[in-house]
Every structure is written in C-alpha cells, then in structure tokens.
Motif scaffolding. Structure first.
Motif, short mmCIF file in Angstrom:
data_model
loop_
_atom_site.label_atom_id
_atom_site.label_comp_id
_atom_site.label_asym_id
_atom_site.label_seq_id
_atom_site.Cartn_x
_atom_site.Cartn_y
_atom_site.Cartn_z
N UNK A 1 -2.10 -11.21 4.18
CA UNK A 1 -3.30 -11.63 4.62
C UNK A 1 -3.53 -13.12 4.37
N UNK B 1 3.66 0.48 2.83
CA UNK B 1 3.36 -0.56 3.82
C UNK B 1 2.98 -1.83 2.98
N UNK C 1 -9.31 -1.10 10.00
CA UNK C 1 -8.00 -0.89 10.35
C UNK C 1 -7.83 0.41 10.91
N UNK D 1 -6.10 -8.40 0.13
CA UNK D 1 -5.78 -7.49 0.88
C UNK D 1 -7.01 -6.74 1.33
N UNK D 2 -6.82 -5.50 1.00
CA UNK D 2 -7.93 -4.41 1.14
C UNK D 2 -7.81 -3.42 -0.03
N UNK E 1 -10.22 3.17 9.89
CA UNK E 1 -10.79 2.78 8.37
C UNK E 1 -11.68 1.66 8.28
N UNK F 1 -5.14 3.63 12.54
CA UNK F 1 -3.81 4.16 12.67
C UNK F 1 -3.75 5.49 13.65
N UNK G 1 -4.42 -3.57 11.83
CA UNK G 1 -5.63 -4.23 11.79
C UNK G 1 -6.36 -4.44 13.08
N UNK H 1 0.69 -1.39 -0.04
CA UNK H 1 0.07 0.12 -0.02
C UNK H 1 1.03 1.33 0.13
N UNK I 1 1.51 6.94 13.57
CA UNK I 1 2.06 5.67 13.65
C UNK I 1 1.52 4.83 12.47
N UNK I 2 1.81 3.64 12.38
CA UNK I 2 1.45 2.70 11.24
C UNK I 2 0.28 2.05 11.19
N UNK I 3 -0.18 1.38 10.36
CA UNK I 3 -1.65 0.62 10.09
C UNK I 3 -1.34 -0.26 11.30
N UNK J 1 -13.09 -5.27 6.59
CA UNK J 1 -12.01 -5.12 7.57
C UNK J 1 -12.39 -3.67 8.46
N UNK K 1 1.60 -5.91 3.87
CA UNK K 1 0.54 -6.45 4.71
C UNK K 1 0.48 -8.06 4.33
N UNK L 1 -10.79 1.61 0.63
CA UNK L 1 -10.65 1.99 1.91
C UNK L 1 -11.82 3.33 1.85
#
Lengths: 107, 116
Positions: free
Chosen positions: A91, A87, B37, B102-103, B95, B39, B47, A36, B43-45, B35, A89, B106
C-alpha cells in the motif's frame, strides 16, 4: 504498477511446523506491506501491517519482517486453524497490488 | 464493533450496470479512506478502487477505469460502487474494506455475476 511476487504458491506442512512465506516487490515499498489470511468463503483477515506490526487479536505465532523489496511472513508453530491462503499487499502507492497468494495445506 | 455490510450484487448481462453499497457502522466513517477489492471465483485478490475520507482523492485500477465510479455519503455512513459496461471478467465477490494500515476491516462480500 508495483508487482508483488509470493513464494511458494502452495505447499504442505504439518501441525507444529515453522513455516515461512516470502513476498518480493518489483520496486522498493519501504515498510508499506500487509499480510492477510483468507479461508474459503470468508473475507480476508489482516494479520500484519507495516511489514512487522501484528494486528490486534492476531496470535503471536505470526510474525513479519523485511523492508524495501523483500518480506517474510513466519508462522512459528502451525495450528490446525492456520491452514488457509495467505496474501501480501503493498500500500505504498496506487494501484494497490496483492501477491498471487500462497495456499498452505495440511500434509 | 466495526461492521461493513455490502449489498447490491446479483446477476447482470454483459454491458449492464449494477450499483454496490457498503453500510458502515462502529467507527467514524467520515475519518477513513475506503477501498473496494474483488476476487474472481477461484482467483486471488484484486484491488478495484479507493476513495479518501472527504472524497478528494479517488483511484481506480486500470481494469475498471472509465467504467466504475466510487463514491461515498458520509452522512449515511455508506460507500458505493457504480459499475457500468460490465464484462464477464468483472464476475467476482466484491468486498468493501476500511483503508487503514492496508485494509484492517472487511465486509463479507457481495457476488456479482456477469453472464448472458
């Protein structure tokens, strides 16, 4: 939980450069990996899924490779709009986990 | 066009509750897992939770298990996150995202601030 480790955490590059970001999983995840791009104040944008498949609408200068535990995201010729945080990820299994991010800055 | 629009964020005191909503449009909502998610600022993401298309399978991050509940209403094309016993460390942009490769889509996010 599967730990995702990105490197580097940040780096500087110039427009036109070729850059590579790596992502390592703490155990095998086959090809269940996504990349991402996120810009400040915006939602993440999917670039690559299944480790190497380019999401529709994403420029071809982005590419992904790898399987198992080691993965890379390559940007072949940096454009000004590519300066952002990236990023990875996994899954493959729950809990879904992200790398800590790689911040790409203008040199 | 796929659209996901979150709402329900705001300022809440520690120990309080909040319910987030995500309105989906532009795709067959009932066919996709979804999902949440989050943040935290700077900071980062992270889940948070996932729910399958028919709500048969639900997963949570350890950090929210027992406090947050994900749900969906396919008739209303809506996803929810009920957040109880909120802590300062739950402060984040939340989000909703469609779970596909994945996703792939969003929302714009909704900010939850837990502070006294």
């Amino acid at each position: 939980a599967i730990r995702m480790t990105q490197s580097p955490s940040s780096f500087s590059a110039s427009t036109g450069d070729r850059v590579t970001i790596t992502c390592r999983a703490s155990q095998g995840i086959s090809s269940y990996l996504a990349w991402y791009q996120q810009k400040p104040g915006k939602a993440p944008k999917l670039l690559i899924y299944a480790a190497s498949t380019l999401q529709s609408g994403v420029p071809s200068r982005f590419s992904g490779s790898g399987s198992g535990t080691d993965f890379t995201l390559t940007i072949s010729c940096l454009q000004s709009e590519d300066f952002a945080t990236y990023y990875c990820q996994q899954y493959y299994s729950y809990p879904i986990t992200f790398g800590q991010g790689t911040r790409l800055e203008i040199k | 066009e796929v659209q996901l629009v979150e709402s329900g964020g705001g300022l809440v005191k520690p120990g309080g509750s909040l319910r987030l909503s995500c309105a989906a449009s532009g795709f067959t909502f009932s066919s996709y897992s979804m999902n949440w998610v989050r943040q935290a600022p700077g900071k980062g993401l992270e889940w948070v939770s996932s729910i399958s298309s028919s709500s048969s399978y639900i997963y949570y991050a350890d950090s929210v298990k027992g406090r947050f509940t994900i749900s969906r209403d396919n008739a209303k094309n809506s996803l929810y996150l009920q957040m109880n016993s909120l802590r300062a460390e739950d402060t984040a942009v939340y989000y909703c995202a469609r779970s596909e490769s994945g996703s792939d889509y969003w929302g714009q996010g909704t900010l939850v601030t837990v502070s006294s």
